[in-house]
Design an enzyme around this catalytic site. Sequence first.
Site, PDB file in Angstrom:
ATOM      1  NE  ARG A 164      20.144  30.128  91.344  1.00 57.11           N
ATOM      2  CZ  ARG A 164      20.767  29.657  90.266  1.00 57.11           C
ATOM      3  NH1 ARG A 164      20.111  28.882  89.414  1.00 57.11           N
ATOM      4  NH2 ARG A 164      22.025  29.971  90.023  1.00 57.11           N
ATOM      5  CD  GLU A 219      17.769  22.589  92.623  1.00 58.40           C
ATOM      6  OE1 GLU A 219      18.781  22.621  91.905  1.00 58.40           O
ATOM      7  OE2 GLU A 219      16.629  22.912  92.225  1.00 58.40           O
ATOM      8  CG  HIS A 264      19.330  22.884  88.696  1.00 54.01           C
ATOM      9  ND1 HIS A 264      19.274  23.593  89.861  1.00 54.01           N
ATOM     10  CD2 HIS A 264      19.894  23.719  87.784  1.00 54.01           C
ATOM     11  CE1 HIS A 264      19.788  24.799  89.680  1.00 54.01           C
ATOM     12  NE2 HIS A 264      20.175  24.903  88.431  1.00 54.01           N
TER      13      HIS A 264
END
Length: 325
Positions: A232, A261, A279
Amino acid sequence: MIDSLQVNYLEHNEFDGLHDDGCEIKVTCTPTPGQLAWADGIVAFHSVRVDNALLAQASRCRALVKATTGVDDVDMAALRAKGIRFANVGQVGVEEVAEHSLALVLLAQRRLLEYFRHTQMGGWCWRECNTQAPGELLKSCHETVLGVLGYGAIGQAVARRAAVFGYQVKFHDPAFANCPNGVAQACSFEAVLAQADILTLHLPLTPTTYHLFNECNLARLKPGAVLVNTSRGGLIDTDSLLSALDSGQLRQALLDVVEHEPAIPSALRAHARVALTPHAAFCSQRSLSTLKARALKTLLTMLEKAPSVTDQEWWPQNQEGEAHV
């Protein structure tokens, strides 16, 4: 089903419409008040915040599934207050995240980022690629300490792979006094930071771990270490990270996740010693299919259960873990 605005997990018309079991599904990235009020159950994907604003409009909702492992963007108190049963999907993409993490570790190990940029600029001399210590030769995996912070399913999968390459794997996780799979050495938090040549993070985002890597803890890292994060973004304070990179305290940061993000600070995106992936660590055909199928099946099962089922039977799974979605 509320899809992510950042990335569409659902294909066009993948679930939308009336199904054979009589369940009608509507798919949207921007649910209207009418859609929320209509729904008996909700599946919410990554980056969809489950908060009071959303739940206040979901007057019929009896069950909600977060199609993620992490639950850092879910207001548990609001769910309990409305009596809505909740579940997440548990561990999905463990092997994929471990592979992505190790790929970033090896990118740093072999100085591939420096080599790529050096040759793109017209160079062809490996001695010029280590700007921190010109001419210094690479260490082998056998000479390198890989620190693994968080030793849940993903942390252990990373350690197993790294051990095959010969890394000296050391980990810290309060849940384990000894290594459950025999491939790593358990250490204190301080010892892992001080000894790791490369440190890979596999932690959930909680109030305790938020900005764990601030100025103080980044300074505890071995000088010239590399930081890898596939967990994270909020684990790392971006300003402190940039300062550590600029000072040389960190050699590189290899990040699949960034706080806030996809709004990536330009200084981070452009930094010569930062590599970013979007991601994507969990992603594969298998993991994406599993994620969607498990989320929908879990929701339908929750809705079919009798009212006597307690909330405690439907509450987050694997919160100790670090999975990526």
